[in-house]
Enzyme design. Structure first.
Site, PDB file in Angstrom:
ATOM      1  N   PRO A  36       0.843  -1.178   0.026  1.00  0.00           N
ATOM      2  CA  PRO A  36       0.160   0.102   0.058  1.00  0.00           C
ATOM      3  C   PRO A  36       0.838   1.169   0.165  1.00  0.00           C
ATOM      4  O   PRO A  36       1.880   1.367   0.461  1.00  0.00           O
ATOM      5  CB  PRO A  36      -0.744   0.048   1.307  1.00  0.00           C
ATOM      6  CG  PRO A  36      -0.033  -0.989   2.346  1.00  0.00           C
ATOM      7  CD  PRO A  36       0.683  -1.960   1.318  1.00  0.00           C
ATOM      8  N   ASP A  37       0.240   2.369  -0.734  1.00  0.00           N
ATOM      9  CA  ASP A  37       1.082   3.378  -0.484  1.00  0.00           C
ATOM     10  C   ASP A  37       0.729   4.085   0.822  1.00  0.00           C
ATOM     11  O   ASP A  37       0.319   3.421   1.558  1.00  0.00           O
ATOM     12  CB  ASP A  37       0.906   4.677  -1.503  1.00  0.00           C
ATOM     13  CG  ASP A  37      -0.660   5.178  -1.647  1.00  0.00           C
ATOM     14  OD1 ASP A  37      -1.476   4.648  -0.681  1.00  0.00           O
ATOM     15  OD2 ASP A  37      -0.793   5.677  -2.512  1.00  0.00           O
ATOM     16  N   PHE A  38       1.094   5.266   1.206  1.00  0.00           N
ATOM     17  CA  PHE A  38       1.021   5.914   2.450  1.00  0.00           C
ATOM     18  C   PHE A  38      -0.536   6.932   2.610  1.00  0.00           C
ATOM     19  O   PHE A  38      -1.185   6.459   3.683  1.00  0.00           O
ATOM     20  CB  PHE A  38       2.099   6.962   2.938  1.00  0.00           C
ATOM     21  CG  PHE A  38       3.371   6.089   3.205  1.00  0.00           C
ATOM     22  CD1 PHE A  38       3.736   5.560   4.317  1.00  0.00           C
ATOM     23  CD2 PHE A  38       4.163   5.979   2.070  1.00  0.00           C
ATOM     24  CE1 PHE A  38       4.567   4.773   4.512  1.00  0.00           C
ATOM     25  CE2 PHE A  38       5.320   5.156   2.313  1.00  0.00           C
ATOM     26  CZ  PHE A  38       5.708   4.696   3.601  1.00  0.00           C
ATOM     27  N   ARG A  39      -0.820   7.621   1.661  1.00  0.00           N
ATOM     28  CA  ARG A  39      -1.859   8.586   1.730  1.00  0.00           C
ATOM     29  C   ARG A  39      -3.093   8.473   0.958  1.00  0.00           C
ATOM     30  O   ARG A  39      -3.815   9.336   0.847  1.00  0.00           O
ATOM     31  CB  ARG A  39      -1.228   9.994   1.524  1.00  0.00           C
ATOM     32  CG  ARG A  39      -0.118  10.160   2.672  1.00  0.00           C
ATOM     33  CD  ARG A  39       0.656  11.721   2.256  1.00  0.00           C
ATOM     34  NE  ARG A  39       1.474  11.882   3.476  1.00  0.00           N
ATOM     35  CZ  ARG A  39       2.576  11.371   3.404  1.00  0.00           C
ATOM     36  NH1 ARG A  39       3.097  10.707   2.490  1.00  0.00           N
ATOM     37  NH2 ARG A  39       3.607  11.491   4.560  1.00  0.00           N
ATOM     38  N   ASN A 110      11.229   5.141  -1.295  1.00  0.00           N
ATOM     39  CA  ASN A 110      10.846   3.636  -0.913  1.00  0.00           C
ATOM     40  C   ASN A 110      11.632   3.117   0.026  1.00  0.00           C
ATOM     41  O   ASN A 110      12.939   3.040  -0.374  1.00  0.00           O
ATOM     42  CB  ASN A 110      10.336   3.191  -1.949  1.00  0.00           C
ATOM     43  CG  ASN A 110       9.171   3.913  -2.749  1.00  0.00           C
ATOM     44  OD1 ASN A 110       8.599   4.764  -2.062  1.00  0.00           O
ATOM     45  ND2 ASN A 110       8.992   3.538  -3.929  1.00  0.00           N
ATOM     46  N   ASP A 112      11.312  -0.103   0.367  1.00  0.00           N
ATOM     47  CA  ASP A 112      11.009  -1.470  -0.233  1.00  0.00           C
ATOM     48  C   ASP A 112      12.112  -2.102  -0.759  1.00  0.00           C
ATOM     49  O   ASP A 112      12.070  -3.391  -0.856  1.00  0.00           O
ATOM     50  CB  ASP A 112       9.460  -1.506  -0.646  1.00  0.00           C
ATOM     51  CG  ASP A 112       9.520  -0.601  -1.941  1.00  0.00           C
ATOM     52  OD1 ASP A 112      10.528  -0.530  -2.546  1.00  0.00           O
ATOM     53  OD2 ASP A 112       8.495  -0.142  -2.275  1.00  0.00           O
ATOM     54  N   HIS A 129      14.767   7.921   2.161  1.00  0.00           N
ATOM     55  CA  HIS A 129      14.407   7.784   3.573  1.00  0.00           C
ATOM     56  C   HIS A 129      14.898   6.688   4.146  1.00  0.00           C
ATOM     57  O   HIS A 129      14.370   5.860   4.643  1.00  0.00           O
ATOM     58  CB  HIS A 129      12.733   7.677   3.129  1.00  0.00           C
ATOM     59  CG  HIS A 129      12.364   9.083   3.026  1.00  0.00           C
ATOM     60  ND1 HIS A 129      11.008   9.159   2.532  1.00  0.00           N
ATOM     61  CD2 HIS A 129      12.980  10.283   2.884  1.00  0.00           C
ATOM     62  CE1 HIS A 129      10.772  10.587   2.261  1.00  0.00           C
ATOM     63  NE2 HIS A 129      11.913  11.260   2.431  1.00  0.00           N
TER      64      HIS A 129
HETATM   65  P1  OAD Z   1       2.195   8.694  -0.805  1.00  0.00           P
HETATM   66  O1  OAD Z   1       1.164   7.645  -0.286  1.00  0.00           O
HETATM   67  O2  OAD Z   1       2.065  10.061   0.054  1.00  0.00           O
HETATM   68  O3  OAD Z   1       1.719   9.209  -2.331  1.00  0.00           O
HETATM   69  C1  OAD Z   1       1.633   8.123  -3.340  1.00  0.00           C
HETATM   70  C2  OAD Z   1       0.985   8.884  -4.637  1.00  0.00           C
HETATM   71  O4  OAD Z   1       1.091   7.892  -5.404  1.00  0.00           O
HETATM   72  C3  OAD Z   1      -0.319   9.443  -4.403  1.00  0.00           C
HETATM   73  O5  OAD Z   1      -0.277  10.623  -4.900  1.00  0.00           O
HETATM   74  C4  OAD Z   1      -1.198   8.348  -5.305  1.00  0.00           C
HETATM   75  O6  OAD Z   1      -2.355   9.017  -5.771  1.00  0.00           O
HETATM   76  C5  OAD Z   1      -0.307   7.931  -5.993  1.00  0.00           C
HETATM   77  N1  OAD Z   1      -0.363   6.546  -6.733  1.00  0.00           N
HETATM   78  C6  OAD Z   1      -0.704   5.517  -5.875  1.00  0.00           C
HETATM   79  N2  OAD Z   1      -0.579   4.398  -6.621  1.00  0.00           N
HETATM   80  C7  OAD Z   1      -0.395   4.760  -7.706  1.00  0.00           C
HETATM   81  C8  OAD Z   1      -0.191   3.981  -9.190  1.00  0.00           C
HETATM   82  N3  OAD Z   1      -0.243   2.754  -9.243  1.00  0.00           N
HETATM   83  N4  OAD Z   1       0.132   4.618 -10.366  1.00  0.00           N
HETATM   84  C9  OAD Z   1       0.258   6.105 -10.049  1.00  0.00           C
HETATM   85  N5  OAD Z   1       0.026   6.602  -8.997  1.00  0.00           N
HETATM   86  C10 OAD Z   1       0.017   6.320  -7.974  1.00  0.00           C
HETATM   87  O7  OAD Z   1       3.493   8.260  -0.820  1.00  0.00           O
HETATM   88  P2  OAD Z   1       4.927   9.019  -0.722  1.00  0.00           P
HETATM   89  O8  OAD Z   1       4.861  10.136  -1.456  1.00  0.00           O
HETATM   90  O9  OAD Z   1       6.035   8.052  -1.395  1.00  0.00           O
HETATM   91  O10 OAD Z   1       8.148   8.025   4.585  1.00  0.00           O
HETATM   92  O11 OAD Z   1       5.225   9.335   0.626  1.00  0.00           O
HETATM   93  C11 OAD Z   1       6.426  10.057   0.918  1.00  0.00           C
HETATM   94  C12 OAD Z   1       6.964   9.631   2.492  1.00  0.00           C
HETATM   95  O12 OAD Z   1       5.802   9.519   3.420  1.00  0.00           O
HETATM   96  C13 OAD Z   1       7.199   8.148   2.423  1.00  0.00           C
HETATM   97  O13 OAD Z   1       8.439   7.903   2.018  1.00  0.00           O
HETATM   98  C14 OAD Z   1       7.006   7.495   4.055  1.00  0.00           C
HETATM   99  C15 OAD Z   1       6.036   8.681   4.236  1.00  0.00           C
HETATM  100  O14 OAD Z   1       5.746   8.978   5.539  1.00  0.00           O
HETATM  101  C16 OAD Z   1       8.977   7.102   5.379  1.00  0.00           C
HETATM  102  O15 OAD Z   1       8.674   6.021   5.261  1.00  0.00           O
HETATM  103  C17 OAD Z   1       9.750   7.411   6.221  1.00  0.00           C
END
Ligand code: OAD
Length: 363
Positions: A36-39, A110, A112, A129
């Site tokens: 999963p992503d974060f946000r 990332n 991962d 990170h």
């Molecule tokens: P976020 O979860 O904040 O953002 C992920 C983005 O990717 C969102 O804008 C989604 O819409 C988009 N997205 C998800 N799946 C996708 C797909 N299959 N194709 C295209 N876009 C997609 O994640 P990050 O920006 O990586 O910190 O978050 C930054 C940091 O916040 C991370 O490194 C983490 C977290 O706290 C630590 O782990 C220290």
């Protein structure tokens, strides 16, 4: 030509002219792997942390919170620990660009390690990170190796929390938590690269966490900036630069289409295919367990193979006896010995190939 192809054409032309790509990756490039992503509002990690009883979602990666209560992080770490997931097409696209000398650098948020697992070399990767590769005590900074960390994570007497063998402080993987500084390499490498970025591919990130989020905006006008994301983010939102290319698509679709237009699609599919046999799906493949697992698998395969041959021999002997031939004339011992020798050699060769494959992945 489709809308997507039209958008990709300037990128393809630039790469074909010898310009190099710099990636700025976020969690969205790994959602295709099942992480999963974060946000993202419903599927993101921060929306699904209720069971961890956190005062606020990001506390799970907050150093002050960790100092008081590392349990939520270690509950989550069990899920996120590298080895469980295989790289995506997007990760393999990066590797193919590296192989044809079209890659300048990969800045990734990332943890991962999927860029590494896809075969992108160390020198190209900046893990802004940090990662799970090393671990330190947060009190005395003594290092703990991964094997011991994992033992502690599975030790119920420790409640699954790794503690320093010298001072009993909590041990944490070298992931950058909120409240901690980024690795020195991030700043040094950016200093070296920032004026050389020709094509910037910003992918799968909400661009909300600084200083990483400031990199694309700090690029000079000569860089071609591309956003591949499900939504507009950062300064791509206000159409700040006319030359920007904004692709609101899935990262996997982007990787398929760009690789096709660069004539790399077959190679991409072959890497994905190989990846299935290498990593399986959703199965732990940490370096320690892989060797054991493969040894075990080879033993089972060899046993089944031997059992089948023994069954064949019994069947053949019965048949020859039935038609009145002696075992010696129909199926002599020399033939048996040769078969056993060939089998042992094949087994050894398969084992060496597997171990080499693992070594190439992890060294
Ligand atoms: P976020 O979860 O904040 O953002 C992920 C983005 O990717 C969102 O804008 C989604 O819409 C988009 N997205 C998800 N799946 C996708 C797909 N299959 N194709 C295209 N876009 C997609 O994640 P990050 O920006 O990586 O910190 O978050 C930054 C940091 O916040 C991370 O490194 C983490 C977290 O706290 C630590 O782990 C220290």
């Amino acid at each position: 030509m489709s809308q997507l192809e039209k958008k990709l054409k300037p990128i393809v032309d630039a790469i074909n002219k010898g310009k190099k790509v710099t990636f700025f990756n976020g969690a969205g490039i790994s959602t295709g792997a099942g992480i999963p992503d974060f946000r993202s509002p419903e599927t993101g990690l921060y929306a699904n942390l209720a069971k961890l009883n956190l005062p606020f979602a990001e506390a799970v990666f907050d150093i002050d919170f960790f100092e008081d209560n590392p349990k939520p992080f270690y509950t989550l770490a069990e899920e996120l620990y590298p080895g469980k997931y295989a790289p995506t097409k997007f990760h393999y696209l990066i590797k193919l660009l590296q192989d044809q000398d079209s890659l300048l650098r990969v800045y990734t948020q990332n943890i991962d390690t999927l860029e590494r697992l896809a075969g992108v070399e160390d020198d190209y990767i900046v893990e802004a990170h940090g990662s799970f590769a090393r671990n330190h005590c947060i009190k005395c900074h003594r290092e703990m190796d991964n094997e011991t960390l994992k033992k502690h994570m599975h030790d119920e007497t420790k409640d699954g929390i790794p503690t320093c063998e010298t001072c009993q402080g909590y041990v944490k993987p070298d992931i950058v938590f909120f409240g901690e500084g980024l690795p020195g390499r991030f700043f040094q490498q950016w200093d070296e690269d920032c004026d050389d970025v020709e094509i910037a591919l910003v992918a799968g990130t909400s661009l909300t966490v600084y200083p990483f989020a400031s990199l694309p905006a700090s690029l000079g006008k000569k860089s071609l900036r591309v956003l591949i994301n499900k939504e507009k983010v950062g300064d791509f939102s206000d159409n700040y630069r006319k030359s920007d290319i904004v692709i609101l698509e899935d990262c996997e679709l982007f990787a398929e289409q760009l690789s096709s237009m660069l004539g790399l699609r077959d190679e991409l599919e072959a890497l994905v295919e190989q990846s299935k046999s290498k990593f399986g799906t959703g199965k732990h493949i940490s370096p320690e367990t892989t060797v054991d697992e493969i040894e075990e698998k080879l033993k089972v395969e060899a046993h089944l193979h031997e059992k089948k041959e023994d069954d064949d021999i019994t069947e053949l002997t019965e048949k020859t006896e039935k038609i009145g031939l002696t075992e010696e004339t129909s199926f002599n011992n020399k033939e048996k010995e040769e078969k056993a020798k060939a089998r042992a050699e094949a087994k050894e060769k398969a084992k060496i190939e597997k171990l080499e494959e693992i070594a190439n992945t992890y060294l």
